[in-house]
Design a protein around this motif. Structure first.
Motif, PDB file in Angstrom:
ATOM      1  N   LEU A 578       0.831  -1.219   0.000  1.00  0.00           N
ATOM      2  CA  LEU A 578       0.000   0.000   0.000  1.00  0.00           C
ATOM      3  C   LEU A 578       0.857   1.257   0.000  1.00  0.00           C
ATOM      4  O   LEU A 578       0.561   2.233  -0.701  1.00  0.00           O
ATOM      5  CB  LEU A 578      -0.931   0.002   1.212  1.00  0.00           C
ATOM      6  CG  LEU A 578      -2.110  -0.961   1.156  1.00  0.00           C
ATOM      7  CD1 LEU A 578      -2.773  -1.079   2.526  1.00  0.00           C
ATOM      8  CD2 LEU A 578      -3.132  -0.496   0.115  1.00  0.00           C
ATOM      9  N   ARG A 579       1.938   1.245   0.783  1.00  0.00           N
ATOM     10  CA  ARG A 579       2.817   2.415   0.823  1.00  0.00           C
ATOM     11  C   ARG A 579       3.522   2.615  -0.522  1.00  0.00           C
ATOM     12  O   ARG A 579       3.767   3.746  -0.934  1.00  0.00           O
ATOM     13  CB  ARG A 579       3.834   2.280   1.964  1.00  0.00           C
ATOM     14  CG  ARG A 579       3.206   2.496   3.331  1.00  0.00           C
ATOM     15  CD  ARG A 579       4.161   2.144   4.447  1.00  0.00           C
ATOM     16  NE  ARG A 579       5.309   3.032   4.524  1.00  0.00           N
ATOM     17  CZ  ARG A 579       5.326   4.212   5.153  1.00  0.00           C
ATOM     18  NH1 ARG A 579       4.237   4.650   5.740  1.00  0.00           N
ATOM     19  NH2 ARG A 579       6.421   4.941   5.189  1.00  0.00           N
ATOM     20  N   ARG A 580       3.811   1.519  -1.192  1.00  0.00           N
ATOM     21  CA  ARG A 580       4.460   1.630  -2.507  1.00  0.00           C
ATOM     22  C   ARG A 580       3.474   2.179  -3.547  1.00  0.00           C
ATOM     23  O   ARG A 580       3.842   3.015  -4.383  1.00  0.00           O
ATOM     24  CB  ARG A 580       4.992   0.278  -2.950  1.00  0.00           C
ATOM     25  CG  ARG A 580       5.631   0.320  -4.340  1.00  0.00           C
ATOM     26  CD  ARG A 580       6.143  -1.033  -4.774  1.00  0.00           C
ATOM     27  NE  ARG A 580       7.405  -1.373  -4.126  1.00  0.00           N
ATOM     28  CZ  ARG A 580       8.119  -2.462  -4.427  1.00  0.00           C
ATOM     29  NH1 ARG A 580       7.688  -3.297  -5.351  1.00  0.00           N
ATOM     30  NH2 ARG A 580       9.242  -2.706  -3.796  1.00  0.00           N
ATOM     31  N   VAL A 581       2.223   1.743  -3.511  1.00  0.00           N
ATOM     32  CA  VAL A 581       1.240   2.140  -4.530  1.00  0.00           C
ATOM     33  C   VAL A 581       0.616   3.501  -4.229  1.00  0.00           C
ATOM     34  O   VAL A 581       0.453   4.343  -5.119  1.00  0.00           O
ATOM     35  CB  VAL A 581       0.138   1.058  -4.658  1.00  0.00           C
ATOM     36  CG1 VAL A 581      -0.987   1.528  -5.575  1.00  0.00           C
ATOM     37  CG2 VAL A 581       0.737  -0.242  -5.170  1.00  0.00           C
ATOM     38  N   LEU A 582       0.257   3.747  -2.947  1.00  0.00           N
ATOM     39  CA  LEU A 582      -0.495   4.956  -2.599  1.00  0.00           C
ATOM     40  C   LEU A 582       0.374   6.090  -2.072  1.00  0.00           C
ATOM     41  O   LEU A 582       0.016   7.250  -2.178  1.00  0.00           O
ATOM     42  CB  LEU A 582      -1.569   4.621  -1.559  1.00  0.00           C
ATOM     43  CG  LEU A 582      -2.592   3.564  -1.954  1.00  0.00           C
ATOM     44  CD1 LEU A 582      -3.569   3.330  -0.806  1.00  0.00           C
ATOM     45  CD2 LEU A 582      -3.348   3.980  -3.219  1.00  0.00           C
ATOM     46  N   GLU A 611      -7.564  -0.538 -10.465  1.00  0.00           N
ATOM     47  CA  GLU A 611      -6.185  -0.703 -10.909  1.00  0.00           C
ATOM     48  C   GLU A 611      -5.217  -0.700  -9.719  1.00  0.00           C
ATOM     49  O   GLU A 611      -4.261  -1.497  -9.679  1.00  0.00           O
ATOM     50  CB  GLU A 611      -5.802   0.419 -11.891  1.00  0.00           C
ATOM     51  CG  GLU A 611      -6.500   0.363 -13.238  1.00  0.00           C
ATOM     52  CD  GLU A 611      -7.967   0.801 -13.174  1.00  0.00           C
ATOM     53  OE1 GLU A 611      -8.736   0.441 -14.083  1.00  0.00           O
ATOM     54  OE2 GLU A 611      -8.340   1.495 -12.187  1.00  0.00           O
ATOM     55  N   GLN A 612      -5.468   0.188  -8.739  1.00  0.00           N
ATOM     56  CA  GLN A 612      -4.604   0.242  -7.554  1.00  0.00           C
ATOM     57  C   GLN A 612      -4.709  -1.044  -6.734  1.00  0.00           C
ATOM     58  O   GLN A 612      -3.701  -1.579  -6.262  1.00  0.00           O
ATOM     59  CB  GLN A 612      -4.981   1.445  -6.688  1.00  0.00           C
ATOM     60  CG  GLN A 612      -4.564   2.789  -7.283  1.00  0.00           C
ATOM     61  CD  GLN A 612      -5.106   3.958  -6.494  1.00  0.00           C
ATOM     62  OE1 GLN A 612      -6.210   3.892  -5.925  1.00  0.00           O
ATOM     63  NE2 GLN A 612      -4.361   5.063  -6.476  1.00  0.00           N
ATOM     64  N   LEU A 613      -5.938  -1.553  -6.584  1.00  0.00           N
ATOM     65  CA  LEU A 613      -6.126  -2.797  -5.836  1.00  0.00           C
ATOM     66  C   LEU A 613      -5.426  -3.958  -6.527  1.00  0.00           C
ATOM     67  O   LEU A 613      -4.784  -4.805  -5.874  1.00  0.00           O
ATOM     68  CB  LEU A 613      -7.622  -3.095  -5.681  1.00  0.00           C
ATOM     69  CG  LEU A 613      -8.385  -2.176  -4.722  1.00  0.00           C
ATOM     70  CD1 LEU A 613      -9.884  -2.387  -4.870  1.00  0.00           C
ATOM     71  CD2 LEU A 613      -7.966  -2.439  -3.282  1.00  0.00           C
ATOM     72  N   ASP A 614      -5.516  -3.990  -7.845  1.00  0.00           N
ATOM     73  CA  ASP A 614      -4.847  -5.066  -8.597  1.00  0.00           C
ATOM     74  C   ASP A 614      -3.336  -4.981  -8.429  1.00  0.00           C
ATOM     75  O   ASP A 614      -2.657  -6.002  -8.279  1.00  0.00           O
ATOM     76  CB  ASP A 614      -5.207  -4.974 -10.090  1.00  0.00           C
ATOM     77  CG  ASP A 614      -6.650  -5.389 -10.362  1.00  0.00           C
ATOM     78  OD1 ASP A 614      -7.260  -6.021  -9.474  1.00  0.00           O
ATOM     79  OD2 ASP A 614      -7.166  -5.053 -11.454  1.00  0.00           O
ATOM     80  N   GLU A 615      -2.802  -3.748  -8.431  1.00  0.00           N
ATOM     81  CA  GLU A 615      -1.358  -3.568  -8.290  1.00  0.00           C
ATOM     82  C   GLU A 615      -0.891  -4.017  -6.901  1.00  0.00           C
ATOM     83  O   GLU A 615       0.142  -4.686  -6.763  1.00  0.00           O
ATOM     84  CB  GLU A 615      -0.986  -2.106  -8.542  1.00  0.00           C
ATOM     85  CG  GLU A 615       0.514  -1.873  -8.598  1.00  0.00           C
ATOM     86  CD  GLU A 615       0.889  -0.427  -8.903  1.00  0.00           C
ATOM     87  OE1 GLU A 615       2.094  -0.111  -8.848  1.00  0.00           O
ATOM     88  OE2 GLU A 615      -0.026   0.387  -9.165  1.00  0.00           O
ATOM     89  N   VAL A 616      -1.659  -3.636  -5.867  1.00  0.00           N
ATOM     90  CA  VAL A 616      -1.320  -4.052  -4.498  1.00  0.00           C
ATOM     91  C   VAL A 616      -1.340  -5.574  -4.389  1.00  0.00           C
ATOM     92  O   VAL A 616      -0.422  -6.193  -3.827  1.00  0.00           O
ATOM     93  CB  VAL A 616      -2.302  -3.416  -3.486  1.00  0.00           C
ATOM     94  CG1 VAL A 616      -2.196  -4.100  -2.121  1.00  0.00           C
ATOM     95  CG2 VAL A 616      -2.030  -1.923  -3.343  1.00  0.00           C
ATOM     96  N   ILE A 687     -10.551  -9.170  -0.742  1.00  0.00           N
ATOM     97  CA  ILE A 687     -11.993  -9.432  -0.820  1.00  0.00           C
ATOM     98  C   ILE A 687     -12.774  -8.136  -0.991  1.00  0.00           C
ATOM     99  O   ILE A 687     -13.714  -8.052  -1.775  1.00  0.00           O
ATOM    100  CB  ILE A 687     -12.473 -10.166   0.456  1.00  0.00           C
ATOM    101  CG1 ILE A 687     -11.754 -11.514   0.579  1.00  0.00           C
ATOM    102  CG2 ILE A 687     -13.980 -10.364   0.442  1.00  0.00           C
ATOM    103  CD1 ILE A 687     -11.942 -12.188   1.919  1.00  0.00           C
ATOM    104  N   SER A 688     -12.369  -7.089  -0.229  1.00  0.00           N
ATOM    105  CA  SER A 688     -13.113  -5.827  -0.306  1.00  0.00           C
ATOM    106  C   SER A 688     -12.233  -4.664   0.120  1.00  0.00           C
ATOM    107  O   SER A 688     -11.232  -4.843   0.816  1.00  0.00           O
ATOM    108  CB  SER A 688     -14.356  -5.884   0.592  1.00  0.00           C
ATOM    109  OG  SER A 688     -13.979  -5.980   1.956  1.00  0.00           O
TER     110      SER A 688
END
Length: 884
Positions: A578-582, A611-616, A687-688
């Motif tokens: 998460l820190r890497r993506v967000l 897209e962010q969720l997929d990357e994480v 999941i969510s």
């Protein structure tokens, strides 16, 4: 006396007591740890209670701190006076059964007169009326003149709070001179005027009170010293109040620059400047300690402070979010003493900005509603008793628009209106009860730790290395009382001297398993920690019986622990991803790790994209499949921080901490259980993703066999869908669904086209039957089963055909409710007519509500049999609006 800045004063005090062999401790977080009696830390002594009460051993018998504190009982007075504030720092030196009166008094005098150079003749001292010992030390050993000493009674110079340690105190006052006094000959320490300012309070905790007026001398008396840093700064800088000391003034100057006003020029703007200055200090430190804006508890304190500050910004003419800008000045002024502010600066400013923007969006809407309530009260001015805002309406403002009660109170008091506080508090209590019941239903029965308070043996946790441990039963609680034995069928709590069971903490749930002796089996449902940190094995005696002192075998459910380990380790990898993506602003705000799920709450201010969720998800699974070794080491906290270990926001850690390192990617402080290699996690699936609070998002995910179960469930659901659509293979689903969607859209288009033709025909018929009200055409019609969007379409077509028109259309639906649509054309608007106000007035007569623009508005009604009565009043409503 030499002018001394706040930051220098703090350092001089702490350094002085270090020279007296005190251990300097950093300020404890504002969130109390293991103390349910406090919402926020409100004194220098509050975090020390565990040491005074003997619940924990202090790092040294001599300790010194500068503790950040929040107090909110006088929040409504902040700003109105220059004396009141919610945030302050408390300097303190403490003795836990070490030195006593002689040293505490001598060092206080030395610090004031030699370190700070305060003239001795400016200092006065009070002692408790019966404390001859302290009086003699001051006069005979320190040399304070008798005319600078005063004896005061229990109310002023005896510190006591319920039961427990208490004792007399001695206070040091600074004489600001006759010009600040009341001028009376008897003016002295204890007078209510502004001449004598109390700046140092030494509490001699030498008794144990039973709360009934009986005092037993303590074997090891303690010293609890407190001194307000800002108050001391006022003395050393020769200023009138805390808002004029250097660090606080710099914050106020930033606000003044944004608002374009100057402090000291106007009383009203001064109030607002003081409110904002104080509240932004409090909120910056609160967010820095991990508190987030919420509608309950300390989160509510934060929210009301932020929103009160934002409203006063509006009063100063600031029409944009600005508090986050001022927070940067708060950080700059305090970062040397509180490095966590600098470390979390981006996070702090983002939380404050998000809450301020959220409030700005609801402020105007909430203010409109509040002024409507005020207008209703004003309309009954002939009855002075009617000038009360109901508790129900005040609660609606709080619950719906986030208006803190003190903000509502502040606004309506300017209009001479009071709040029905009792009714408001009843509604608040009902909400708290609902929340409490919800928490209890989630948490289950809580076992009281009080029954275990007298236990005093070292308990060993073996669960990092062992799954089975030989142990001895040290305590049994059954039927809400201590017992010597637990019998078959009984529910109980067992306390062992050694245990492999992990007790719920750090977001990880407790272990389950068994405690056995031969054929006697105690089934462990959960494991929690008591208030005194003993592991409590909560469960039921499945067969046989167990007694105090029995040598037993404690065995955890290994398969369940393995699943928990997988999910916990995945949580660490998730935070890294998460820190890497967000971005680096992401910090853990909470977690829950079980055998089926990992739930991770984190600081972020908008929903994540697909897209962010997929990357994480991809990053986490890549780390899992990279088979990274998981190393766990214990090391000093400072060394851990140098390694870059992530800490839980606002958490206070011991000197030695446990560091979990996953292949040099994720490095965190953690006391939980983990896999030995990331490959053991298997797979990771989100999941969510959802919102749980302002600026806090939540991800729920699963690992290992949990992912397998998700895939199996998804496969079954897809097969069911394919069967329902009579498809031979689930691969045909996308094509079939696209065809159905296209078919549905075409049908919707044809239906809309037909409905439009029907509406045009109906409107022509209705306009022919219009009546005139003061020259304006009025069309009113009732229908059955017509959808709201069709009513709105008919209104629009009517306005196209008539320039001076009011159209009111309503339709009763199957659920015995009615939709009401009102349209007002441009010429009618010029006469003072307003669709939003008209629909609100109509629906209020039939158990509903509504609103909207001047030209078009919608509403609802529940009293459908009274609609005809309400409709009959529409011409009078129109005439009334035209007159206004």
């Amino acid at each position: 006396m030499e002018w001394t800045g706040v930051n220098d004063l703090r350092e001089k005090f702490l350094s002085f007591f270090e020279s007296k062999r005190h251990t300097r401790l950093p300020s404890f977080p504002l969130v109390p740890k293991d103390d349910a009696s406090l919402l926020l830390i409100n004194s220098g002594m509050a975090p020390m209670k565990k040491f005074f009460l003997g619940l924990e051993t202090p790092p040294n018998k001599r300790v010194t701190t500068c503790q950040k504190c929040i107090r909110t009982p006088d929040i409504e007075r902040v700003g109105k006076t220059a004396r009141h504030g919610t945030y302050f720092e408390m300097l303190g030196n403490f003795s836990f059964g070490d030195y006593f009166k002689r040293e505490a008094i001598a060092w206080a005098w030395e610090f004031f007169t030699e370190v700070l150079g305060i003239p001795k003749d400016k200092l006065h001292v009070s002692v408790y009326e019966d404390d001859d010992e302290a009086y003699n030390i001051w006069t005979k050993e320190i040399g304070v003149q008798a005319d600078h000493m005063v004896h005061l009674g229990k109310e002023d110079n005896f510190w006591e709070h319920g039961t427990g340690p208490c004792g007399p105190c001695s206070e040091i006052y600074f004489d600001r001179g006759p010009g600040k006094g009341c001028g009376r000959p008897e003016c002295a320490v204890g007078c209510d005027c502004d001449r004598y300012v109390e700046i140092w309070n030494i509490v001699f905790s030498q008794f144990d009170s039973d709360g009934q007026g009986n005092y037993t001398p303590l074997d090891h008396p303690n010293i609890d010293t407190g001194m307000g840093l800002e108050r001391l700064a006022c003395v050393m800088q020769g200023v009138e109040n805390l808002f004029e000391v250097d660090t606080v003034q710099n914050i106020m100057k930033h606000i003044s620059k944004i608002a374009g006003v100057e402090y000291g020029r106007d009383q009203k703007t001064d109030v607002s400047l003081r409110v904002i200055t104080d509240h932004i200090r409090s909120t910056t430190f609160m967010v820095g300690d991990g508190i987030l804006p919420e509608n309950e508890g300390r989160g509510y304190v934060l929210r009301r402070l932020l929103r009160r500050a934002a409203r006063h910004g509006k009063l100063l003419g600031i029409d944009h979010p600005f508090l986050h800008e001022v927070a940067r000045t708060v950080i700059k002024e305090n970062e040397n003493a509180y490095p966590e502010l600098r470390e979390h600066a981006e996070y702090i400013t983002k939380v404050i900005a998000a809450e301020e923007e959220r409030f700005m969006k609801t402020l105007d809407q909430g203010m409109d509603l509040l002024f409507e309530m005020i207008d209703k009260i004003d309309s009954g001015m002939e009855d002075p008793k009617a000038r009360i805002l109901s508790g129900e309406e005040a609660f609606k403002l709080y619950d719906t628009f986030g208006f803190p009660i003190d903000l509502t109170r502040e606004i309506i008091q300017e209009k001479g209106i009071e709040i029905d506080e009792e009714q408001f508090e009843r509604l608040m209590q009902q909400q708290r009860e609902r929340a409490r019941r919800a928490r209890e239903s989630m948490e289950g029965s809580a076992w009281s730790g009080d029954l275990l308070a007298d236990l005093s043996f070292p308990q060993e946790f073996t669960g990092y290395e062992e799954e089975t441990t030989e142990a001895k039963i040290m305590a049994i609680v059954a039927g809400d009382q201590k017992a010597d034995k637990v019998l078959e069928g009984q529910e109980a709590v067992l306390v062992l001297d050694r245990t492999p069971f992990y007790a719920e903490s750090g977001g990880q749930i407790g272990d389950t398993g068994t405690i056995t002796l031969g054929d006697s089996v105690f089934e462990v449902f959960d494991c929690k920690k008591s208030a005194t940190k003993y592991f409590m094995h909560i469960g039921r005696m499945k067969s046989g019986s167990l007694s105090l002192g029995d040598a037993v075998t404690a065995q955890i459910d290994t398969a369940r622990r393995d699943a928990i380990r997988k999910n916990h380790s995945a949580c660490h990898l998730l935070q890294f991803a998460l820190r890497r993506v967000l971005g680096e602003h992401v910090h853990q705000a909470g977690s829950m790790v079980s055998d089926t799920r990992c739930r991770f709450d984190f600081s972020h201010f908008e929903a994540m994209s697909r897209e962010q969720l997929d990357e994480v998800e991809e990053i986490v699974n890549t780390l899992i499949l990279s088979s990274l070794p998981v190393a766990v080491r214990e090391m000093p906290i400072d060394e851990a921080k140098k390694c870059g270990a992530m800490a839980l926001f606002g958490e206070k850690y011991a000197d030695v901490v446990r560091v979990v390192n996953m292949g040099d990617t994720s490095i965190e402080l953690c006391g939980g259980t983990h896999v030995g290699n990331t490959a053991m996690i298997g797979m990771f699936k989100i999941i969510s993703e959802s919102s749980v609070a302002a600026g806090v998002r939540r991800i729920e995910a699963t690992t290992g066999f949990g992912v397998f179960e998700l895939l199996r469930e998804a496969q079954a659901e897809l097969s069911q869908c394919a069967a329902a659509l009579k498809l031979g293979n689930i691969s045909e689903l996308p094509q079939k669904l696209q065809a159905l969607v296209s078919e549905g859209k075409e049908k919707d288009r044809k239906i809309a086209e037909l409905e439009g033709k029907l509406a045009s025909g109906k409107i022509k018929e209705l306009l022919e039957g219009a009546v005139k009200v003061e020259g304006t055409s009025l069309v009113v019609a009732g229908m059955v089963g017509v959808a709201p969007d069709i009513l709105r379409s008919m209104i629009d077509k009517a306005k196209e055909q008539e320039s001076d028109l009011v159209a009111v259309l309503y339709s009763v639906n199957d659920d015995k409710k009615a939709s009401v649509a009102v349209g007002v054309s441009q010429e009618a608007i010029k006469k003072g007519l307003h669709a939003g106000k008209l629909v609100k007035e109509i629906t209020s007569l039939v158990g509903g509500s509504g609103g909207g623009r001047p030209d078009c508005a919608m509403g609802g009604a529940t009293k459908i049999f009274e609609i005809d009565e309400a409709v009959a009043k529409i011409p009078d409503m129109i005439r009334g609006m035209m007159k206004k």
